[in-house]
Design a protein around this motif. Structure first.
Motif, short mmCIF file in Angstrom:
data_model
loop_
_atom_site.label_atom_id
_atom_site.label_comp_id
_atom_site.label_asym_id
_atom_site.label_seq_id
_atom_site.Cartn_x
_atom_site.Cartn_y
_atom_site.Cartn_z
N THR A 110 -24.98 55.61 29.78
CA THR A 110 -24.68 54.94 28.52
C THR A 110 -23.21 54.63 28.46
O THR A 110 -22.39 55.42 28.90
CB THR A 110 -25.10 55.83 27.34
OG1 THR A 110 -26.49 56.13 27.46
CG2 THR A 110 -24.84 55.15 26.02
N GLY A 111 -22.88 53.47 27.91
CA GLY A 111 -21.48 53.07 27.76
C GLY A 111 -21.33 52.11 26.61
O GLY A 111 -22.28 51.85 25.86
N ALA A 112 -20.14 51.57 26.47
CA ALA A 112 -19.87 50.60 25.40
C ALA A 112 -18.78 49.64 25.84
O ALA A 112 -17.91 50.00 26.63
CB ALA A 112 -19.46 51.31 24.12
N ILE A 113 -18.84 48.43 25.33
CA ILE A 113 -17.80 47.43 25.53
C ILE A 113 -17.22 47.12 24.17
O ILE A 113 -17.96 47.00 23.17
CB ILE A 113 -18.36 46.17 26.20
CG1 ILE A 113 -18.72 46.49 27.65
CG2 ILE A 113 -17.37 45.02 26.13
CD1 ILE A 113 -19.14 45.31 28.48
N LEU A 114 -15.91 47.03 24.12
CA LEU A 114 -15.21 46.76 22.86
C LEU A 114 -14.74 45.31 22.82
O LEU A 114 -14.17 44.81 23.78
CB LEU A 114 -14.02 47.71 22.73
CG LEU A 114 -14.35 49.19 22.84
CD1 LEU A 114 -13.09 50.02 22.84
CD2 LEU A 114 -15.28 49.62 21.73
N PHE A 115 -14.99 44.67 21.69
CA PHE A 115 -14.55 43.30 21.45
C PHE A 115 -13.66 43.25 20.23
O PHE A 115 -13.88 43.99 19.26
CB PHE A 115 -15.75 42.36 21.23
CG PHE A 115 -16.57 42.12 22.45
CD1 PHE A 115 -16.09 41.36 23.50
CD2 PHE A 115 -17.85 42.65 22.56
CE1 PHE A 115 -16.85 41.12 24.63
CE2 PHE A 115 -18.62 42.42 23.68
CZ PHE A 115 -18.13 41.66 24.72
N GLU A 116 -12.66 42.39 20.25
CA GLU A 116 -11.80 42.18 19.08
C GLU A 116 -12.52 41.33 18.05
O GLU A 116 -12.38 41.56 16.85
CB GLU A 116 -10.50 41.48 19.49
CG GLU A 116 -9.55 42.36 20.27
CD GLU A 116 -8.27 41.64 20.62
OE1 GLU A 116 -7.89 40.71 19.88
OE2 GLU A 116 -7.66 42.01 21.62
N ASN A 117 -13.27 40.34 18.50
CA ASN A 117 -13.96 39.41 17.60
C ASN A 117 -15.30 39.97 17.16
O ASN A 117 -15.95 40.72 17.90
CB ASN A 117 -14.17 38.06 18.30
CG ASN A 117 -12.86 37.40 18.62
OD1 ASN A 117 -12.12 37.01 17.73
ND2 ASN A 117 -12.54 37.28 19.91
N ASP A 118 -15.74 39.56 15.98
CA ASP A 118 -17.01 40.01 15.42
C ASP A 118 -18.16 39.31 16.14
O ASP A 118 -18.23 38.09 16.20
CB ASP A 118 -17.04 39.68 13.93
CG ASP A 118 -18.24 40.28 13.21
OD1 ASP A 118 -19.08 40.91 13.89
OD2 ASP A 118 -18.32 40.13 11.99
N PRO A 119 -19.12 40.10 16.70
CA PRO A 119 -20.24 39.48 17.41
C PRO A 119 -21.35 38.95 16.49
O PRO A 119 -22.30 38.32 16.97
CB PRO A 119 -20.77 40.62 18.29
CG PRO A 119 -20.34 41.86 17.63
CD PRO A 119 -19.08 41.54 16.89
N ALA A 120 -21.24 39.17 15.18
CA ALA A 120 -22.27 38.71 14.25
C ALA A 120 -22.39 37.19 14.32
O ALA A 120 -21.40 36.46 14.23
CB ALA A 120 -21.93 39.14 12.83
N GLY A 121 -23.60 36.72 14.51
CA GLY A 121 -23.87 35.29 14.56
C GLY A 121 -23.49 34.66 15.90
O GLY A 121 -23.56 33.44 16.05
N ARG A 122 -23.11 35.46 16.86
CA ARG A 122 -22.73 34.95 18.18
C ARG A 122 -23.65 35.58 19.23
O ARG A 122 -24.33 36.56 18.98
CB ARG A 122 -21.28 35.30 18.48
CG ARG A 122 -20.33 34.61 17.52
CD ARG A 122 -18.90 34.94 17.85
NE ARG A 122 -18.01 34.11 17.04
CZ ARG A 122 -16.90 34.54 16.50
NH1 ARG A 122 -16.52 35.80 16.67
NH2 ARG A 122 -16.15 33.74 15.79
N THR A 123 -23.62 35.01 20.40
CA THR A 123 -24.42 35.53 21.50
C THR A 123 -23.62 36.54 22.31
O THR A 123 -22.48 36.28 22.68
CB THR A 123 -24.86 34.38 22.44
OG1 THR A 123 -25.54 33.40 21.67
CG2 THR A 123 -25.77 34.88 23.54
N VAL A 124 -24.22 37.69 22.56
CA VAL A 124 -23.59 38.71 23.39
C VAL A 124 -24.36 38.78 24.71
O VAL A 124 -25.58 38.91 24.71
CB VAL A 124 -23.62 40.10 22.70
CG1 VAL A 124 -23.07 41.17 23.62
CG2 VAL A 124 -22.84 40.04 21.41
N SER A 125 -23.64 38.68 25.80
CA SER A 125 -24.24 38.75 27.12
C SER A 125 -23.63 39.92 27.88
O SER A 125 -22.41 39.97 28.07
CB SER A 125 -23.97 37.44 27.87
OG SER A 125 -24.28 37.58 29.23
#
Length: 136
Positions: free
Chosen positions: A112-127
């Motif tokens: 298990t892990g995690a990737i951190l993004f500065e921008n909000d992924p809501a309403g966007r595609t995460v790949s």
């Protein structure tokens, strides 16, 4: 087994039946385990790592956003230095790209892990996808 008679101790030379039973059961258990490990070692085919990623959750974390995921290795070979690339996209345009490296993902297991993004992924595609590994 020791018996005490008027301050004297006397050892029994014949073992108790429980000792024999324990010894026999232990020998059977050890022989079975050695047989199973030997069978696996000689009959199981080594297949190259087969990695897949499943997103678990997306949440706000500090000044950014965390996307938690599981990475699975369904093969019989361990993968080392496994790189997972995460892309945050709006349509065809990549807004943000990050990666995380796992020391290893064991054969037939998950990490298990995690990737951190500065921008909000809501309403966007995460790949999220595994990008590479090395042989340990």
């Amino acid at each position: 087994m020791t018996r005490s008679e008027q301050g004297r101790h006397r050892e029994r030379h014949d073992p108790h039946w429980v000792e024999w039973l324990t010894g026999i059961l232990s020998a059977i258990l050890i022989a079975g385990m050695l047989g199973w490990v030997g069978w696996e070692a000689f009959t199981r085919e080594a297949t190259p790592p087969d990695l897949s990623v499943t997103v678990l959750a997306t949440e706000k974390a500090g000044s950014g956003h965390r996307i938690a995921f599981d990475i699975y290795n369904s093969a019989t070979t361990t993968a080392a230095a496994v790189t997972v690339i995460g892309r945050l996209m709006e349509g065809e345009r990549v807004i943000e790209e990050n990666h995380v490296v796992f020391d290893y993902v064991a054969a037939e297991s998950k990490s298990t892990g995690a990737i951190l993004f500065e921008n909000d992924p809501a309403g966007r595609t995460v790949s999220l996808r595994p990008a590479g590994y090395t042989a340990p």
